[in-house]
Structures are given as C-alpha cells and as structure tokens.
Design a protein around this motif. Structure first.
Motif, PDB file in Angstrom:
ATOM      1  N   TYR A  17       0.857  -1.186   0.000  1.00 42.33           N
ATOM      2  CA  TYR A  17       0.000   0.000   0.000  1.00 42.33           C
ATOM      3  C   TYR A  17       0.893   1.235   0.000  1.00 42.33           C
ATOM      4  CZ  TYR A  17      -3.755  -3.229   1.036  1.00 42.33           C
ATOM      5  OH  TYR A  17      -4.644  -4.263   0.958  1.00 42.33           O
ATOM      6  N   PRO A  18       0.396   2.369  -0.465  1.00 49.09           N
ATOM      7  CA  PRO A  18       1.254   3.553  -0.584  1.00 49.09           C
ATOM      8  C   PRO A  18       1.658   4.189   0.744  1.00 49.09           C
ATOM      9  CG  PRO A  18      -0.984   4.073  -1.259  1.00 49.09           C
ATOM     10  CD  PRO A  18      -0.928   2.593  -1.037  1.00 49.09           C
ATOM     11  N   GLY A  19       1.075   3.765   1.835  1.00 46.75           N
ATOM     12  CA  GLY A  19       1.422   4.328   3.128  1.00 46.75           C
ATOM     13  C   GLY A  19       0.754   3.569   4.255  1.00 46.75           C
ATOM     14  N   CYS A  20       0.996   4.034   5.465  1.00 45.20           N
ATOM     15  CA  CYS A  20       0.466   3.345   6.644  1.00 45.20           C
ATOM     16  C   CYS A  20      -1.055   3.497   6.775  1.00 45.20           C
ATOM     17  CB  CYS A  20       1.162   3.858   7.899  1.00 45.20           C
ATOM     18  SG  CYS A  20       2.910   3.389   7.970  1.00 45.20           S
ATOM     19  N   LYS A  21      -1.597   4.650   6.456  1.00 42.80           N
ATOM     20  CA  LYS A  21      -3.047   4.860   6.571  1.00 42.80           C
ATOM     21  C   LYS A  21      -3.834   3.946   5.629  1.00 42.80           C
ATOM     22  CE  LYS A  21      -6.641   7.402   7.963  1.00 42.80           C
ATOM     23  NZ  LYS A  21      -6.874   8.162   9.138  1.00 42.80           N
ATOM     24  N   PRO A  22      -3.458   3.834   4.344  1.00 42.80           N
ATOM     25  CA  PRO A  22      -4.181   2.896   3.479  1.00 42.80           C
ATOM     26  C   PRO A  22      -4.056   1.445   3.950  1.00 42.80           C
ATOM     27  CG  PRO A  22      -2.932   4.435   2.140  1.00 42.80           C
ATOM     28  CD  PRO A  22      -2.528   4.664   3.561  1.00 42.80           C
ATOM     29  N   TYR A  23      -2.901   1.085   4.509  1.00 43.17           N
ATOM     30  CA  TYR A  23      -2.751  -0.276   5.035  1.00 43.17           C
ATOM     31  C   TYR A  23      -3.649  -0.481   6.252  1.00 43.17           C
ATOM     32  CZ  TYR A  23      -0.703  -4.483   7.063  1.00 43.17           C
ATOM     33  OH  TYR A  23      -0.527  -5.732   7.598  1.00 43.17           O
ATOM     34  N   ALA A  24      -3.752   0.546   7.110  1.00 48.65           N
ATOM     35  CA  ALA A  24      -4.642   0.451   8.279  1.00 48.65           C
ATOM     36  C   ALA A  24      -6.090   0.262   7.832  1.00 48.65           C
ATOM     37  CB  ALA A  24      -4.507   1.699   9.145  1.00 48.65           C
ATOM     38  N   GLU A  25      -6.497   0.976   6.783  1.00 49.51           N
ATOM     39  CA  GLU A  25      -7.859   0.814   6.252  1.00 49.51           C
ATOM     40  C   GLU A  25      -8.065  -0.594   5.706  1.00 49.51           C
ATOM     41  OE1 GLU A  25      -7.959   3.987   3.407  1.00 49.51           O
ATOM     42  OE2 GLU A  25      -8.359   5.513   4.930  1.00 49.51           O
ATOM     43  N   ALA A  26      -7.049  -1.127   5.026  1.00 49.18           N
ATOM     44  CA  ALA A  26      -7.154  -2.478   4.466  1.00 49.18           C
ATOM     45  C   ALA A  26      -7.241  -3.528   5.573  1.00 49.18           C
ATOM     46  CB  ALA A  26      -5.964  -2.760   3.561  1.00 49.18           C
ATOM     47  N   VAL A  27      -6.459  -3.352   6.631  1.00 53.52           N
ATOM     48  CA  VAL A  27      -6.509  -4.296   7.756  1.00 53.52           C
ATOM     49  C   VAL A  27      -7.873  -4.248   8.422  1.00 53.52           C
ATOM     50  CG1 VAL A  27      -5.584  -4.753  10.070  1.00 53.52           C
ATOM     51  CG2 VAL A  27      -4.028  -4.353   8.167  1.00 53.52           C
ATOM     52  N   ALA A  28      -8.416  -3.048   8.591  1.00 53.31           N
ATOM     53  CA  ALA A  28      -9.743  -2.916   9.202  1.00 53.31           C
ATOM     54  C   ALA A  28     -10.807  -3.583   8.344  1.00 53.31           C
ATOM     55  CB  ALA A  28     -10.083  -1.440   9.414  1.00 53.31           C
ATOM     56  N   ASN A  29     -10.567  -3.679   7.034  1.00 49.44           N
ATOM     57  CA  ASN A  29     -11.516  -4.322   6.124  1.00 49.44           C
ATOM     58  C   ASN A  29     -11.192  -5.796   5.884  1.00 49.44           C
ATOM     59  OD1 ASN A  29     -13.156  -2.064   5.733  1.00 49.44           O
ATOM     60  ND2 ASN A  29     -11.728  -1.228   4.238  1.00 49.44           N
ATOM     61  N   GLY A  30     -10.252  -6.356   6.658  1.00 52.25           N
ATOM     62  CA  GLY A  30     -10.001  -7.791   6.598  1.00 52.25           C
ATOM     63  C   GLY A  30      -8.723  -8.230   5.928  1.00 52.25           C
ATOM     64  N   ASP A  31      -7.842  -7.313   5.538  1.00 50.52           N
ATOM     65  CA  ASP A  31      -6.592  -7.721   4.905  1.00 50.52           C
ATOM     66  C   ASP A  31      -5.660  -8.351   5.948  1.00 50.52           C
ATOM     67  OD1 ASP A  31      -4.678  -8.124   3.006  1.00 50.52           O
ATOM     68  OD2 ASP A  31      -4.216  -6.017   2.647  1.00 50.52           O
ATOM     69  N   ASP A  32      -4.623  -9.019   5.455  1.00 48.26           N
ATOM     70  CA  ASP A  32      -3.650  -9.719   6.279  1.00 48.26           C
ATOM     71  C   ASP A  32      -2.915  -8.735   7.193  1.00 48.26           C
ATOM     72  OD1 ASP A  32      -2.009 -11.648   7.280  1.00 48.26           O
ATOM     73  OD2 ASP A  32      -0.846 -11.932   5.454  1.00 48.26           O
ATOM     74  N   LEU A  70      -5.608  -5.719  19.167  1.00 48.74           N
ATOM     75  CA  LEU A  70      -6.549  -4.635  18.885  1.00 48.74           C
ATOM     76  C   LEU A  70      -7.772  -5.147  18.138  1.00 48.74           C
ATOM     77  CD1 LEU A  70      -6.925  -1.539  19.075  1.00 48.74           C
ATOM     78  CD2 LEU A  70      -5.861  -1.391  16.844  1.00 48.74           C
ATOM     79  N   MET A  71      -7.562  -6.061  17.208  1.00 55.18           N
ATOM     80  CA  MET A  71      -8.660  -6.607  16.417  1.00 55.18           C
ATOM     81  C   MET A  71      -9.409  -7.724  17.144  1.00 55.18           C
ATOM     82  SD  MET A  71      -8.470  -4.942  13.457  1.00 55.18           S
ATOM     83  CE  MET A  71      -9.284  -5.939  12.255  1.00 55.18           C
ATOM     84  N   GLY A  72      -8.842  -8.217  18.248  1.00 59.22           N
ATOM     85  CA  GLY A  72      -9.496  -9.291  18.996  1.00 59.22           C
ATOM     86  C   GLY A  72      -9.370 -10.644  18.313  1.00 59.22           C
ATOM     87  N   VAL A  73      -8.250 -10.867  17.615  1.00 57.83           N
ATOM     88  CA  VAL A  73      -8.017 -12.141  16.946  1.00 57.83           C
ATOM     89  C   VAL A  73      -6.696 -12.720  17.435  1.00 57.83           C
ATOM     90  CG1 VAL A  73      -9.322 -11.493  14.887  1.00 57.83           C
ATOM     91  CG2 VAL A  73      -6.874 -11.057  14.958  1.00 57.83           C
ATOM     92  N   GLU A  74      -6.502 -13.992  17.137  1.00 56.31           N
ATOM     93  CA  GLU A  74      -5.246 -14.644  17.477  1.00 56.31           C
ATOM     94  C   GLU A  74      -4.181 -14.255  16.454  1.00 56.31           C
ATOM     95  OE1 GLU A  74      -4.187 -16.774  19.963  1.00 56.31           O
ATOM     96  OE2 GLU A  74      -6.050 -16.163  20.940  1.00 56.31           O
ATOM     97  N   PRO A  75      -2.947 -14.019  16.900  1.00 55.17           N
ATOM     98  CA  PRO A  75      -1.883 -13.754  15.920  1.00 55.17           C
ATOM     99  C   PRO A  75      -1.709 -14.974  15.020  1.00 55.17           C
ATOM    100  CG  PRO A  75      -1.136 -13.232  18.140  1.00 55.17           C
ATOM    101  CD  PRO A  75      -2.465 -13.904  18.265  1.00 55.17           C
ATOM    102  N   PRO A  76      -1.549 -14.768  13.723  1.00 51.84           N
ATOM    103  CA  PRO A  76      -1.434 -15.912  12.811  1.00 51.84           C
ATOM    104  C   PRO A  76      -0.166 -16.713  13.055  1.00 51.84           C
ATOM    105  CG  PRO A  76      -1.025 -13.860  11.649  1.00 51.84           C
ATOM    106  CD  PRO A  76      -1.447 -13.487  13.033  1.00 51.84           C
ATOM    107  N   GLU A  77      -0.264 -18.010  12.819  1.00 47.27           N
ATOM    108  CA  GLU A  77       0.903 -18.886  12.910  1.00 47.27           C
ATOM    109  C   GLU A  77       1.785 -18.635  11.695  1.00 47.27           C
ATOM    110  OE1 GLU A  77       1.642 -20.983  15.397  1.00 47.27           O
ATOM    111  OE2 GLU A  77      -0.131 -20.319  16.490  1.00 47.27           O
TER     112      GLU A  77
END
Length: 195
Positions: free
Chosen positions: A53-68, A86-93
């Motif tokens: 992603y072009p920066g941290c903000k677009p990546y944050a938006e993508a993560v909030a929408n379900g990206d890795d 923060l997302m309430g999920v388990e860290p991926p293996e």
C-alpha cells in the motif's frame, strides 16, 4: 447602485453561503472508523510501501476491512501481536516459517560521499550527516524500510540483520578529545591560587 450597496449585497451572499456550508459540514459529516485510526497509530509511519500500500493509513484501512495483518515488515512480529490484540483475533501462525529478522540500514562510512540522497529518502529521520560529509544511521530510529538503499549512488548502504549488531559494536574514540572537567568554585581567587 452605489458601491456601498454592492459591498453589502456581496457580504450578505457570502454570509448566506458560509452558513449553508457550515450547516452542510455538520449535517453531512462522515465519521471516520475508529479502528482504522487505532491501527494507524500503532503502525511505524515509515510510509515505506513494503506492505503493498502507498502508506500506513491505506494499510490500516485495508486491515480494518479484513486484509492480512502480517504485511508490515518494519513493524515485525511485535506489531502483528499488537494489531491482533486490537482486532481481537489470534496472531497468525507462521506455518513453519521463521519470523523475519529485524533489519536496520548500515552505511559504509568509507564509501559515503555525502550526497544527502539517503537523508531525503528516510521517512523517520534516522540518518544524520550534511552535504559532502559522512552520514551515519541512528539504529534506534531506523525502521528497516530500505527506502534509503536505492537512492545511494555509491551503494554504501546495506541492510544488516539486527539492531543489536550496531548497538553491541565497540565504539572507538580518541582519548585526546576528552575534555577534562574543572571544578571552579564561586570564589575566583581560589582558582588562581591553585596555579
């Protein structure tokens, strides 16, 4: 029509349009997603683009929408754990893959020509130096984004595997540069008498 009446009419139109815009900005306000803001806050803000992603903000938006959540290379495993909490999920293996080692830039000072291109490219101001003088990296500030490597015309910047490699490097200094500390009392005559 006089000049004063034109000014009054234009002022009234400006006030009416301003009031309408103010009302519209309040009524039509789009609320930002608070989770995006929280994710963006914990990202390293290096804007390196290694996540795709072009920066941290677009990546944050993508993560909030379900990206890795594992795409931020400068943040590494500690950031993955923070985002997972923060997302309430388990860290991926890591599926048998070793976590990528923390990298920092290192400048071969013998090859540095002082062009300042690396300083201009560094998004976190981790490089110090001036024009036509040697540059060096402050390892505690370096996020390992590699943005300083490509602009270097002499290829004197390399990525090394750990901040510890730089922190534990023995520092050599010239003992002649040490300035002795002289205790001068409030009474200047005592100082002159010691001579």
């Amino acid at each position: 029509m006089t000049t004063y009446s034109v000014i009054i009419i234009l002022t009234m139109i400006a006030l009416i349009v301003g009031a309408m815009l103010g009302y519209a900005s309040i009524k039509l306000k789009v609320e930002a997603d608070p989770i995006v803001e929280k994710i963006d806050t914990i990202l390293p803000q290096s804007q390196c683009g290694q996540c795709g992603y072009p920066g941290c903000k677009p990546y944050a938006e993508a993560v909030a929408n379900g990206d890795d959540i594992t795409k931020c290379v400068p943040g590494g495993q500690p950031l993955i754990i923070k985002i997972a909490d923060l997302m309430g999920v388990e860290p991926p293996e890591m599926d048998g893959e070793a976590a990528p080692e923390e990298m920092v830039a290192f400048i071969d000072e013998n090859m540095c020509i002082g062009c300042t291109k690396c300083i201009q490219a560094c998004p976190v101001d981790a490089i110090i130096g001036t024009n036509k003088a040697m540059h060096t990296i402050i390892p505690d500030l370096c996020t390992g984004c590699e943005l300083c490597v490509a602009p270097c015309p002499t290829d004197c910047i390399k990525m090394i595997k750990s901040k510890q490699a730089i922190k534990n490097k023995p520092r050599k200094f010239d003992e002649n540069l040490i300035i002795p500390i002289i205790n001068i009392s409030d009474n200047p005559t005592e100082f002159h008498n010691e001579k």
